[in-house]
Write a protein that holds these residues in place. Structure first.
Motif, PDB file in Angstrom:
ATOM      1  N   ASP A 192      -8.798   7.090   0.370  1.00  0.00           N
ATOM      2  CA  ASP A 192      -8.024   6.091  -0.394  1.00  0.00           C
ATOM      3  C   ASP A 192      -8.922   5.120  -1.140  1.00  0.00           C
ATOM      4  O   ASP A 192      -8.426   4.189  -1.788  1.00  0.00           O
ATOM      5  CB  ASP A 192      -7.103   5.300   0.550  1.00  0.00           C
TER       6      ASP A 192
ATOM      7  N   GLN B  67      -9.835   4.069   4.832  1.00  0.00           N
ATOM      8  CA  GLN B  67      -9.885   5.515   4.692  1.00  0.00           C
ATOM      9  C   GLN B  67     -10.680   5.897   3.444  1.00  0.00           C
ATOM     10  O   GLN B  67     -10.425   5.386   2.357  1.00  0.00           O
ATOM     11  CB  GLN B  67      -8.459   6.089   4.588  1.00  0.00           C
TER      12      GLN B  67
ATOM     13  N   GLY C  14       0.799  -1.208   0.000  1.00  0.00           N
ATOM     14  CA  GLY C  14       0.000   0.000   0.000  1.00  0.00           C
ATOM     15  C   GLY C  14       0.836   1.265   0.000  1.00  0.00           C
ATOM     16  O   GLY C  14       0.296   2.364   0.085  1.00  0.00           O
TER      17      GLY C  14
ATOM     18  N   ARG D 228       0.922   5.720   3.031  1.00  0.00           N
ATOM     19  CA  ARG D 228       0.480   4.344   2.805  1.00  0.00           C
ATOM     20  C   ARG D 228      -1.052   4.330   2.680  1.00  0.00           C
ATOM     21  O   ARG D 228      -1.758   4.897   3.512  1.00  0.00           O
ATOM     22  CB  ARG D 228       0.936   3.436   3.939  1.00  0.00           C
TER      23      ARG D 228
ATOM     24  N   ASP E 270      -4.856   3.046   2.812  1.00  0.00           N
ATOM     25  CA  ASP E 270      -5.607   2.271   3.795  1.00  0.00           C
ATOM     26  C   ASP E 270      -7.032   2.098   3.267  1.00  0.00           C
ATOM     27  O   ASP E 270      -7.726   3.078   2.976  1.00  0.00           O
ATOM     28  CB  ASP E 270      -5.610   3.003   5.143  1.00  0.00           C
TER      29      ASP E 270
END
Length: 691
Positions: free
Chosen positions: A145, A142, A117, A137, A139
């Motif tokens: 993302d 989230q 990620g 990174r 997630d």
């Protein structure tokens, strides 16, 4: 000083004279003609504007997309994504990626590693950093993302998405290309355009009354002169119904008409579709064009009450054209037009054509003291500029060509070094094969088909003469190419040590000892999960005294056939080095005179071919064994190779292939035996699987 009569003044004087004769009919006919022409020009203007902007958008984005696809297909990138923590692979990738970064219009690129990620974003500020670190990174929990996981769930190879990266604090038109290897997702790579720069370059226009927009197939606004209208993140599947082209229309009927126009444009991208609609409360002429390579629609909204469709200077020529029904005016206007406009323009056209053909010294009519004279002077200046720029461009092209030739020569030298190294590795690998021993001890009693997929491979075969018989074996190490060849060297050393320790007569014990030693040398807990160290092995001890064949295998079986019957001793189902250990077992079959005994790696069975592209399979292999069992072993090898080649066709070789066959007669004796000693009686063979 004499009065200067320009082209406009001469034309107006002629038109005023004609209007004195037929003012009323000319005005009525002219008004109707102007309105029709205005609508006609509005359609033509909207279509041409849309076509022009489609090309304006398509060329640079297609160039960036093609470059991003090459970037995502880069071997160094895929190798690094398979092992992100390998500093050597990481350094190699970022070194090669710097060339791509400089070629990208935004001078930046990004890479997302699916396994971890990690999100890498490299721009000009990171150019000097040989080992960049992830910006953040991703997630799945989230919301910011979610776009990545929505994109990677699709099967589309690439995707264009207008989105805000909250971590980087940038808003861009992102070009996302999936990186896959053998169908498995490795990550995402690509570049982007700053949204503001993209809008200024392709959308925002100084043309009055014209609003260009870019929408996707759901109608979500990807680009609009107003940032508030853009549906950010819609390229990843997150569509806001309020930020679509349909939400701007005045009725459901107009929305249906627009949807039909979009479908028509999709079916015929070369044709621009037009329709009238109420957009944000004002009547607009909408022109719809489709860009297949980007899966975008360019929709141009033309407000005829604002746009300067028909220049006011055209009104008088149109009124005069309406009055041409009057014979007298036809003659007057025709003569005036020919003398004042057409003749000078014809001379100007001839000079312009000469310049277009590359004759920049062609004279232009610059002596006139009117608009044509001024236009000639401006065009002459432009021709001089074009000539100078052409010369400079040719010099730059020649310089760039020399640089490319030098780069190609360096690449060719590097490629030759790599090929020489691999050829040398192939020579070393072939040196471990027991071809000379087989010829020395067995002569025509053996046959070998050894076909590595690449110059070097992960298969090899072994032969050891022992007290009272011979040990045959084939080994298939995990991997292909250079990694596979290195595994063969290690496997050969471990097998030699096991045979030296235990002797030749117990294949199962050799396999168990080899498994134990390989686990000590290749500790699984110290290796990356992506590195495979398994080995498929088949060993057969031929005891010429007892006329028995003792066999043990790890995923490799022993086939015996006389052309009619066929026996298949299956090896154990787990390879050496498997995470679950097993004890390998011996199996015994009689050594029958004239029967062919064969050991084969799975590369033969798995080779794709035929009309459906399926693997060769065990049944075809066993049919070949029966068909050719009574032929000489060299002829059998040629027949097997030809059958495999015919089945494979134009498909590439999938895996390394090794086939080792042997045959003994009743007169064959053990190495070093007394020829006067009578041979033991031949016992009947026990078949474990007759097919």
């Amino acid at each position: 000083m004499a009065a200067r009569w320009g082209l406009r003044g001469k034309s107006i004087a002629t038109l005023l004279l004609a209007c004195l004769l037929a003012l009323i009919p000319a005005v009525l006919l002219g008004w109707k003609a102007v309105d029709d022409v205005r609508r006609h020009f509005a359609n033509a203007y909207a279509e041409n504007y849309t076509l022009l902007h489609m090309q304006k958008i398509h060329a640079p984005i297609s160039r960036e997309l093609a470059l991003a696809q090459r970037f995502a297909d880069n071997l160094a990138l895929r190798q690094w994504l398979n092992d992100e923590r390998d500093p050597r692979l990481q350094a190699r990738f970022f070194e090669e990626a710097e060339g791509f970064r400089q070629d990208f219009a935004d001078r930046s690129y990004f890479v997302i590693v699916d396994a971890s990620g990690d999100y890498y974003y490299i721009d000009a500020t990171d150019a000097g950093n040989a080992m960049p670190t992830p910006r953040y990174r991703l997630d799945g929990a989230q919301a910011n993302d979610a776009w990545y996981f929505q994109i990677t769930r699709s099967q589309e190879p690439y995707n264009l998405n207008v989105n805000v990266d909250h971590e980087l604090d940038v808003t861009k038109v992102w070009l996302n290309v999936q990186v896959r290897e053998d169908g498995a997702l490795l990550g995402l790579a690509g570049t982007g355009f700053e949204l503001g720069d993209f809008l200024n370059a392709f959308i925002r226009d100084e043309a009055e009354g014209v609003t260009p927009m870019i929408v996707d197939r759901q109608g979500a606004l990807q680009a609009h002169p107003s940032l508030e209208r853009i549906a950010l993140g819609s390229g990843a599947g997150d569509v806001d119904g309020e930020r679509t082209i349909h939400a701007l229309l005045g009725s459901d009927e107009q929305r249906a008409t627009l949807t039909a126009a979009m479908l028509a444009a999709n079916g015929s991208p070369e044709v621009i579709q037009t329709l009238w609609a109420t957009l944000e409360g004002r009547e607009r002429l909408l022109s719809v064009g489709y860009i297949p390579e980007l899966d975008w629609y360019l929709i141009t909204a033309l407000d005829m009450s604002v746009a300067n469709i028909l220049d006011q200077r055209w009104l008088w020529p149109l009124l005069i054209a309406a009055a041409l029904i009057l014979g007298v005016l036809l003659t007057v206007i025709a003569l005036a037009t020919e003398r004042l406009i057409l003749a000078p323009l014809s001379r100007f056209k001839q000079s312009a054509q000469a310049i277009a053909a590359g004759h920049y010294d062609s004279p232009l009519p610059t002596s006139r003291r009117d608009e044509i004279g001024e236009l000639s002077q401006a065009f002459s200046h432009m021709a001089n500029q074009v000539q100078r720029h052409t010369r400079e461009l040719e010099e730059k092209v020649q310089e760039r060509t020399r640089e490319l030739e030098l780069a190609n020569a360096e690449m060719a030298a590097t490629q030759k070094k790599l090929n020489d190294s691999i050829d040398y590795a192939s020579f070393i690998q072939r040196a471990i094969l027991p071809d000379q021993q087989l010829e020395l001890h067995l002569e025509h009693h053996h046959g070998v088909l050894w076909k590595p997929r690449d110059t070097v491979g992960g298969d090899f075969y072994l032969f050891r003469p022992g007290q009272g018989g011979y040990l045959f074996g084939v080994v298939d190490c995990a991997g292909h190419g250079v990694p596979g060849s290195l595994m063969t060297m290690l496997a050969r050393a471990i097998l030699d040590h096991a045979i030296l320790k235990l002797g030749h007569e117990d294949p199962a014990a050799i396999l168990n000892e080899t498994d134990r030693q390989s686990r000590e040398v290749l500790r699984a807990e110290e290796l990356p999960a992506s590195v495979a160290t398994n080995m498929d092995i088949g060993l057969a001890w031929v005891d010429l005294d007892s006329r028995k064949v003792t066999f043990a295998g790890a995923k490799i079986g022993l086939y015996t056939s006389d052309g009619t019957a066929l026996t298949h001793l299956q090896g154990d189902r787990r390879p050496l080095g498997h995470k679950r250990r097993i004890e390998y077992r011996n199996q015994t079959v009689d050594l029958r005179p004239g029967w062919t005994y064969s050991l084969c790696t799975d590369g033969f069975f798995d080779q794709a071919g035929g009309s459906e592209g399926f693997g060769f399979g065990n049944s075809r292999f066993e049919a070949l064994l029966r068909q050719h069992a009574q032929r000489s072993l060299p002829e059998q090898m040629k027949a097997f190779e030809q059958a495999l080649r015919d089945y494979q066709g134009n498909l590439p070789q999938r895996d390394d292939i090794t086939l080792l066959s042997f045959r003994f007669t009743e007169q064959d004796r053990p190495p070093g035996s007394d020829p006067t000693t009578p041979l033991p009686a031949m016992a009947g063979a026990t078949s474990q699987e007759n097919v």
